[in-house]
Design a protein around this motif. Sequence first.
Motif, mmCIF file in Angstrom:
data_model
loop_
_atom_site.group_PDB
_atom_site.id
_atom_site.type_symbol
_atom_site.label_atom_id
_atom_site.label_comp_id
_atom_site.label_asym_id
_atom_site.label_seq_id
_atom_site.Cartn_x
_atom_site.Cartn_y
_atom_site.Cartn_z
ATOM 1 N N MET A 1 0.826 -1.204 0.000
ATOM 2 C CA MET A 1 0.000 0.000 0.000
ATOM 3 C C MET A 1 0.864 1.260 0.000
ATOM 4 N N ALA A 2 1.949 1.238 0.753
ATOM 5 C CA ALA A 2 2.819 2.418 0.832
ATOM 6 C C ALA A 2 3.469 2.715 -0.508
ATOM 7 N N ILE A 3 3.799 1.676 -1.260
ATOM 8 C CA ILE A 3 4.376 1.884 -2.591
ATOM 9 C C ILE A 3 3.377 2.585 -3.501
ATOM 10 N N VAL A 4 2.122 2.135 -3.459
ATOM 11 C CA VAL A 4 1.083 2.789 -4.264
ATOM 12 C C VAL A 4 0.900 4.234 -3.822
ATOM 13 N N ALA A 5 0.858 4.464 -2.522
ATOM 14 C CA ALA A 5 0.662 5.815 -2.003
ATOM 15 C C ALA A 5 1.799 6.733 -2.413
ATOM 16 N N PRO B 1 1.424 12.496 -2.224
ATOM 17 C CA PRO B 1 0.510 13.351 -1.448
ATOM 18 C C PRO B 1 1.264 14.265 -0.488
ATOM 19 N N GLY B 2 0.704 15.439 -0.268
ATOM 20 C CA GLY B 2 1.258 16.329 0.743
ATOM 21 C C GLY B 2 0.606 16.118 2.091
ATOM 22 N N SER B 3 -0.585 15.526 2.081
ATOM 23 C CA SER B 3 -1.327 15.289 3.319
ATOM 24 C C SER B 3 -2.112 13.997 3.187
ATOM 25 N N VAL B 4 -2.083 13.187 4.246
ATOM 26 C CA VAL B 4 -2.710 11.873 4.223
ATOM 27 C C VAL B 4 -3.567 11.710 5.478
ATOM 28 N N THR C 1 -3.267 -0.326 14.974
ATOM 29 C CA THR C 1 -2.083 0.022 15.757
ATOM 30 C C THR C 1 -0.964 0.596 14.889
ATOM 31 N N GLY C 2 -1.272 0.886 13.622
ATOM 32 C CA GLY C 2 -0.344 1.667 12.813
ATOM 33 C C GLY C 2 0.567 0.911 11.874
ATOM 34 N N ALA C 3 0.203 -0.301 11.449
ATOM 35 C CA ALA C 3 1.050 -1.030 10.501
ATOM 36 C C ALA C 3 1.247 -0.232 9.217
ATOM 37 N N LEU C 4 0.152 0.260 8.643
ATOM 38 C CA LEU C 4 0.254 1.068 7.428
ATOM 39 C C LEU C 4 0.831 2.440 7.736
ATOM 40 N N THR C 5 0.485 2.994 8.874
ATOM 41 C CA THR C 5 1.016 4.312 9.256
ATOM 42 C C THR C 5 2.536 4.300 9.240
ATOM 43 N N ARG C 6 3.126 3.276 9.833
ATOM 44 C CA ARG C 6 4.582 3.181 9.891
ATOM 45 C C ARG C 6 5.173 3.007 8.489
ATOM 46 N N ALA C 7 4.509 2.190 7.661
ATOM 47 C CA ALA C 7 5.003 2.001 6.297
ATOM 48 C C ALA C 7 4.926 3.295 5.496
ATOM 49 N N LEU C 8 3.843 4.048 5.677
ATOM 50 C CA LEU C 8 3.715 5.337 4.987
ATOM 51 C C LEU C 8 4.793 6.308 5.450
ATOM 52 N N ALA D 1 -12.665 19.339 8.371
ATOM 53 C CA ALA D 1 -13.297 20.192 7.372
ATOM 54 C C ALA D 1 -13.199 19.547 5.993
ATOM 55 N N SER D 2 -14.026 19.977 5.100
ATOM 56 C CA SER D 2 -13.996 19.456 3.738
ATOM 57 C C SER D 2 -12.709 19.857 3.030
ATOM 58 N N SER D 3 -12.289 19.040 2.088
ATOM 59 C CA SER D 3 -11.160 19.336 1.198
ATOM 60 C C SER D 3 -9.863 19.599 1.952
ATOM 61 N N MET D 4 -9.549 18.741 2.938
ATOM 62 C CA MET D 4 -8.345 18.918 3.740
ATOM 63 C C MET D 4 -7.171 18.052 3.285
ATOM 64 N N PHE D 5 -7.446 16.934 2.601
ATOM 65 C CA PHE D 5 -6.395 15.938 2.375
ATOM 66 C C PHE D 5 -6.224 15.616 0.898
ATOM 67 N N ASP D 6 -4.994 15.200 0.554
ATOM 68 C CA ASP D 6 -4.697 14.731 -0.801
ATOM 69 C C ASP D 6 -4.973 13.246 -0.960
ATOM 70 N N LEU D 7 -4.888 12.513 0.150
ATOM 71 C CA LEU D 7 -5.037 11.066 0.091
ATOM 72 C C LEU D 7 -5.713 10.572 1.367
ATOM 73 N N VAL D 8 -6.713 9.710 1.199
ATOM 74 C CA VAL D 8 -7.309 8.989 2.328
ATOM 75 C C VAL D 8 -6.986 7.522 2.126
ATOM 76 N N VAL D 9 -6.470 6.871 3.175
ATOM 77 C CA VAL D 9 -6.100 5.464 3.073
ATOM 78 C C VAL D 9 -6.763 4.659 4.187
#
Length: 284
Positions: A46-50, A55-58, A65-72, A117-125
Amino acid sequence: MMISMDFEGSARAASVASLQPFEEGVAEFYDSHLVPILFEPYASEMAIVAERLKPGSVLEVAAGTGALTRALRATLDPTTEIVATDLSQAMIDVGAPSLTMSRTHWMHADAQDLPFASSMFDLVVCQFGVMFFPDKLKAYGEAKRVLRNGGRFLFSTWDSIEANDFARCVDECLGSLFPSDPPDFFTRLQYSYFDPDQIKAQLTSAGFDAVSCDRVELTSVAATGRDVAAAFCQGTPLRGEVERRVPEERMPEIVAQVAERVESRCGARPCGGMSALIVACRAP
């Protein structure tokens, strides 16, 4: 770019009623056993795709517990802001201490009622969380709302239980142990959302376009059968289903029987195939 952590108007509280958060004991087993066996391999994918999306903001929902968070955090540009959220405070309490780097924030939040708020992020995972959303269209609508125009939504969901060796083995063993009332957590929730046509239709209905749904097959390895048995029987809500059928003190016995079945099927150092769908789409 720094994310403003001010909520839209007054902060909207996470809706605890819509999802049942993992309890503290489950969160600890989840992190120590299930994450390395199942989630870390897909987090890397997933981190490779991301990273390709730059993205500037995710925003991560159902971060566990953050498996993807750490990879990102290890893969994305150091300047990228990451906000990791989960409905379960127990999951956050276990995961947050493992990742305290700057531009990484942890918050308690419901994916179906995001306090941003709306329109805050470049990527939602979201890694292996969408199966548990009671109202997937509402969660998808929230993901689209907080994305900027052209932002991307990226998530993974498990393929069928037949395509996931460890889960199938555990499920069959528990079915034989409780033949008159087999636990159905796997087929009812965790391994229930794998129809690409259904997924694409729901994302399109939520307003996304350019939907892709790719099947990714990996290999899972564990040190022992007991690690696999403990991961599934004590590190997922399956634990509650087992404990409703037998006294809590019998859980070690159940784990031992499942471990024996896993090792007989997958070896003393168990190795099994696993399959998931990685889904990506765009907010127009």
